[in-house]
Design a protein around this motif. Structure first.
Motif, short mmCIF file in Angstrom:
data_model
loop_
_atom_site.label_atom_id
_atom_site.label_comp_id
_atom_site.label_asym_id
_atom_site.label_seq_id
_atom_site.Cartn_x
_atom_site.Cartn_y
_atom_site.Cartn_z
N LYS A 172 0.98 -1.06 0.16
CA LYS A 172 -0.26 0.20 0.08
C LYS A 172 0.86 1.38 0.24
CE LYS A 172 -4.14 0.40 0.76
NZ LYS A 172 -5.53 0.81 0.18
N ARG A 173 2.10 1.54 0.63
CA ARG A 173 2.73 2.45 0.68
C ARG A 173 3.02 2.94 -0.38
NH1 ARG A 173 6.36 1.04 6.55
NH2 ARG A 173 4.03 1.24 7.53
N ILE A 174 3.62 1.83 -1.13
CA ILE A 174 4.21 1.49 -2.50
C ILE A 174 3.32 1.81 -3.46
CG2 ILE A 174 5.49 0.37 -4.38
CD1 ILE A 174 6.80 -1.00 -2.37
N THR A 175 2.18 1.71 -3.15
CA THR A 175 0.80 2.22 -4.46
C THR A 175 1.15 4.29 -4.07
OG1 THR A 175 -0.06 -0.06 -4.57
CG2 THR A 175 -1.32 2.04 -5.47
N ASP A 176 0.88 3.77 -3.31
CA ASP A 176 0.05 5.22 -2.73
C ASP A 176 1.41 6.34 -3.08
OD1 ASP A 176 -1.86 4.95 -0.95
OD2 ASP A 176 -1.87 4.77 0.44
N ALA A 177 2.93 5.84 -3.15
CA ALA A 177 3.74 7.12 -3.31
C ALA A 177 3.43 6.46 -4.62
CB ALA A 177 5.50 6.35 -2.78
N LEU A 178 3.64 5.98 -5.76
CA LEU A 178 3.39 5.96 -7.25
C LEU A 178 1.86 6.51 -7.09
CD1 LEU A 178 4.11 1.62 -7.59
CD2 LEU A 178 5.59 4.30 -8.28
N LEU A 179 1.16 6.42 -6.76
CA LEU A 179 0.02 7.50 -7.17
C LEU A 179 0.68 9.02 -6.73
CD1 LEU A 179 -2.98 5.65 -5.38
CD2 LEU A 179 -2.52 6.13 -7.71
N ARG A 180 1.65 9.18 -5.97
CA ARG A 180 2.08 10.30 -5.98
C ARG A 180 2.67 11.29 -6.81
NH1 ARG A 180 1.35 8.01 -0.46
NH2 ARG A 180 3.99 8.09 -0.44
N ALA A 181 3.47 9.64 -7.12
CA ALA A 181 4.19 10.57 -8.22
C ALA A 181 4.21 11.39 -9.32
CB ALA A 181 5.50 9.48 -7.97
N VAL A 182 2.57 9.99 -9.63
CA VAL A 182 1.90 10.28 -10.88
C VAL A 182 1.09 11.54 -10.75
CG1 VAL A 182 -0.04 8.92 -12.62
CG2 VAL A 182 1.99 7.81 -11.67
N GLU B 212 2.15 13.75 -9.32
CA GLU B 212 3.28 14.89 -9.31
C GLU B 212 3.52 15.28 -10.53
OE1 GLU B 212 7.59 15.86 -7.36
OE2 GLU B 212 6.35 14.01 -6.50
N ALA B 213 3.94 13.27 -11.14
CA ALA B 213 4.47 13.94 -12.53
C ALA B 213 2.98 15.39 -12.75
CB ALA B 213 4.78 13.25 -13.40
N GLU B 214 1.68 14.41 -13.09
CA GLU B 214 0.32 15.56 -14.56
C GLU B 214 0.59 16.53 -13.53
OE1 GLU B 214 -2.86 13.71 -12.94
OE2 GLU B 214 -2.12 11.63 -13.86
N ARG B 215 0.86 17.06 -12.56
CA ARG B 215 0.89 18.11 -12.10
C ARG B 215 1.90 19.08 -12.80
NH1 ARG B 215 0.16 16.75 -6.29
NH2 ARG B 215 2.00 16.76 -6.36
N ALA B 216 3.11 18.61 -12.89
CA ALA B 216 4.80 18.62 -13.58
C ALA B 216 4.75 19.41 -15.27
CB ALA B 216 5.69 17.88 -13.42
N SER B 217 3.64 18.53 -15.45
CA SER B 217 3.38 18.47 -16.77
C SER B 217 2.07 20.29 -17.35
CB SER B 217 2.81 17.13 -16.79
OG SER B 217 1.91 17.40 -18.71
N ALA B 218 0.99 19.61 -15.84
CA ALA B 218 0.44 20.75 -16.55
C ALA B 218 1.48 22.49 -15.89
CB ALA B 218 -0.41 21.09 -15.19
N ALA B 219 1.95 21.92 -15.08
CA ALA B 219 2.87 23.96 -15.18
C ALA B 219 4.02 23.67 -16.34
CB ALA B 219 3.81 22.84 -14.06
N LYS B 220 4.29 22.70 -17.07
CA LYS B 220 4.98 22.74 -18.49
C LYS B 220 3.79 23.28 -19.28
CE LYS B 220 5.16 19.60 -21.55
NZ LYS B 220 4.94 18.40 -22.17
#
Length: 757
Positions: free
Chosen positions: A166-176, A178-186
């Motif tokens: 669950k921790r790894i899955t949550d970390a992956l979701l947070r990473a996704v 964060e990546a989407e926010r970074a893409s939107a910021a880009k």
């Protein structure tokens, strides 16, 4: 000699002894059988005990946490891993509930899980959170999987600790995220940066173009040519970024067709021949008769990028372009014997800004976006791409696409020659909406130089003040200073002229904005740094299409004007498109109030108005116009076609009415009739005479039935009121429809209106 009675008694005694011996024998046999059965039972019991001991040993020694649970939720047996997982105490079977170890928020899930096991004999699973205890204060999660035992009185449950998962899955979701926010910021950054960069770039391009047309000095022309080349490099970089975002947005249109490979390879060979010679390379083409299924434009762009990449990294070498069949697919390959690709970079070459042998990011070697675009274009078409390479030996890039059956002829675009014939710029009216003074001034001068009449608005609100003018084209920036966008301005202007062509100079490369621009009809999207020739070419194409849409009017005067008033924008646009085909000039209004604000008494044309609208309805509008002594012919559209509405429309002064959904032929005829009515009173007299003749042919009884039909009575009510049968009323009604040549009640109402009934 013994007596006979005594002798008989002895025989009977002998027989009794024999029976007793037989019984004893049978009992001994039974005893032996029972002893054998007892021995079998004892053996079975020993075997069962042994298996139970083995099961218990396996249960206790299992690395998987297990426990048994009765139907009341009490833990019966629990092994060591389960004790460790739950931090329970062994030896307390039957005294602890599993729910005691589960967090409050998961109790309902646990209860549902146990109920499912009791009801169904299958295997069930769920995830629950454990209650923090004295030993472990961290939040933990377990997956429960279980099924009912054979007795049905208990169940066995396996527990798996999924906390780390669950921790790894949550970390992956947070990473996704964060990546989407970074893409939107880009995207936001590219939006702002692109817009801010293109504003001065557009000005420079416009100024350079105007100066090149007016400069006579050879040296100045040479300097302007170098400047144009530098501006082209900047524009190419921004356009490439825009292409990437267009592909990411998924709004690039494509049309796969049957495509012959040979002409495509031949064209690429001719286009890259000079580039091959300049690098002392040899370009070799492998001819092919294969047919593939793909979009011609996108496929050619993919191959051009692959060829450009091959020549970029190959010097004094060879490049080969060919294809081969692979089952039901065709693989087009680009080979080179250049520097090759290191193995650790193979997976990175299709990423943005990744380049080999260009550590200093020299722009003459490109920007590292070509293969990233290739990857997205191939994915859009559903084609697979790949690469094989050996450092120092060369590389082969390939794209695999489905094989086609027959060659499909692509639709031919409007030729430039046709544009010149039907779209002269002279006497055309252009609205320019641009807040940047230098860009706006240059666009104004550009179209004035072509013979256009130009109005330049600095803001969206200022542009809307000219909404009543008949523009042929709108050229607008997408981002405007007063909170409006170019699409907002265009939408408002198109409430008056639905097919108004437009060019949007848009550098907002956000996904939603791009989708809106692409979906807008008769609208061309150009970058802020577009060349003047590109702007003029786009304007010519739009004006050509706008003329072609009214081709029925070529060779004759344009038909009269139709004013359409309807609160539904889709209905307005559909009606306008239909009337434009007839050569009519169409003005659209969302409500009656807007029409009255711009309407002039005595204006020619006809009115097509919805009967029911928010605010002032169509009938109220007609009543208002008649009170103003405005005799403009009017057609009322109604969604029901009922008698009271028709009568009300006629009383309000409507010349005709049509029911929704609108029949195109009926509307054409009604509009033509209304326009003719406005131009020729004699036609009205002729139609009135025809109506009089129709009614003169009716019998007195048919007249009575007709009068009641106009009031909206049903056949049953008419029959009751006239004292005749319903069947007789139906016969009279059919005769009326036949004698007046009416196909519907609406036709009958029109004739009654002409007759004055």
């Amino acid at each position: 000699m013994a007596e006979p009675g005594l002798k008989g008694s002895g025989i009977e005694a002998d027989l009794a002894i024999d029976d007793l011996l037989r019984v004893i024998h049978e009992l001994r046999v039974r005893q032996i059988e029972l002893e054998m059965q007892n021995e079998s039972l004892r053996e079975a019991h020993r075997l069962s005990e042994s298996k139970l001991a083995d099961y218990i040993d396996l249960y206790d020694a299992s690395p998987i946490a297990c426990l048994t649970l009765d139907n009341a939720g009490f833990i019966g047996r629990i092994n060591a891993p389960a004790i460790a997982l739950l931090h329970s105490v062994s030896g307390r079977a039957g005294t602890q509930r599993l729910a005691n170890f589960v967090a409050d928020e998961s109790l309902l899930v646990l209860a549902s899980f146990i109920d499912n096991i009791v009801i169904d004999s299958g295997i069930h699973s769920c995830e629950v959170a454990l209650r923090p205890g004295d030993v472990c204060h961290e939040e933990r999660f377990v997956q429960l999987s279980g099924r009912a035992c054979a007795t049905g009185q208990s169940c066995i449950i396996a527990l798996v600790d999924i906390t780390e998962y669950k921790r790894i899955t949550d970390a992956l979701l947070r990473a996704v995220e964060e990546a989407e926010r970074a893409s939107a910021a880009k995207s936001r950054f590219l939006t702002v940066a692109s817009h801010d960069l293109r504003q001065p770039l557009q000005s420079l391009c416009l100024i350079s173009w105007v100066m090149a047309r007016k400069a006579d000095d050879v040296q100045i022309r040479a300097l302007l040519a170098e400047q144009e080349q530098a501006l082209g490099t900047m524009s190419a970089m921004l356009n490439t970024l825009l292409d990437i975002n267009l592909l990411d947005a998924g709004i690039i249109s494509y049309n796969p067709i049957g495509l012959a490979v040979a002409p495509l390879l031949s064209r690429l060979g001719r286009d890259f021949a000079f580039q091959a010679g300049a690098a002392n390379d040899v370009l070799h083409l492998v001819d092919s008769s294969l047919i593939v299924q793909s979009d011609p434009k996108l496929l050619e762009q993919i191959l051009r990028n692959l060829l450009s990449n091959a020549f970029k990294y190959t010097h004094d070498g060879r490049v080969l372009l060919g294809c081969r069949r692979r089952g039901g697919h065709v693989r087009i390959e680009v080979w080179d014997n250049g520097i090759g690709i290191p193995e650790d970079q193979i997976d990175s070459i299709f990423e943005e800004f990744h380049q080999i042998d260009n550590p200093h990011r020299q722009h003459r070697h490109g920007f590292g976006l070509g293969l990233a675009i290739v990857k997205r274009q191939a994915a859009l078409l559903g084609h697979s791409i790949g690469v094989r390479s050996r450092p120092g030996k060369g590389s082969v890039f390939w794209v695999e696409l489905p094989m086609g059956d027959v060659v499909t002829a692509p639709s031919a675009p409007l030729s430039s020659q046709d544009n010149d014939l039907v779209t002269p710029f002279h006497h055309r009216s252009v609205l320019v909406v641009e807040d940047d003074p230098s860009v706006g001034a240059m666009l104004e001068q550009l179209f004035i130089a072509e013979g256009c009449t130009v109005i330049w608005a600095r803001t969206g609100n200022e542009a809307l003040t000219f909404a009543d003018k008949a523009f042929d084209l709108v050229v607008t920036d997408y981002i405007l200073p007063d909170g409006m966008t170019g699409l907002d301005v265009l939408s408002c202007l198109r409430t008056v002229i639905v097919t108004l062509p437009a060019i949007l100079l848009a550098d907002d490369i956000a996904t939603d904005s791009l989708r809106q621009i692409v979906m807008e009809p008769d609208c061309t999207h150009l970058s802020k740094s577009a060349k003047m020739t590109e702007i003029l070419s786009a304007a010519g194409g739009l004006l050509a299409r706008s003329v072609c849409c009214s081709s029925s009017a070529v060779g004759r005067a344009v038909a009269s004007t139709v004013y359409v008033i309807d609160d539904d924008p889709h209905v307005r646009k559909a009606i306008a498109a239909l009337l434009h085909e007839e050569g009519h000039e169409v003005y659209l209004y969302p409500d009656a109030e807007t029409f009255l604000r711009t309407h002039e008494l005595g204006r020619e044309g006809c009115l097509l108005v919805d009967a029911v609208m928010p605010g002032m309805g169509g009938l109220e509008l007609l009543d208002h116009l008649r009170k103003q002594s405005d005799s403009i012919p009017a057609i009322v559209m109604t969604g029901h076609g009922d008698v009271p509405m028709a009568v009300a429309a006629m009383k309000a002064g409507a010349g005709d009415f049509i029911a929704k959904p609108i029949n195109p032929e009926e509307m054409r005829a009604a509009v033509a009739s209304a326009l003719e009515l406005g131009r020729d009173v004699a036609a009205e007299s002729a139609r009135r005479a025809d109506a009089i003749r129709c009614f003169a042919s009716l019998t007195p009884r048919e007249h009575q039935v007709f009068e009641r039909i106009l009031t909206g009575m049903s056949n049953k009510v008419i029959a009751y009121e006239m004292g005749i049968s319903r069947r007789t009323v139906e016969n009279h009604r059919a005769a009326i429809m036949s004698k007046t040549a009416s196909k519907s009640l609406l036709d009958l109402y029109r004739i009654a209106r002409l007759f004055g009934a």
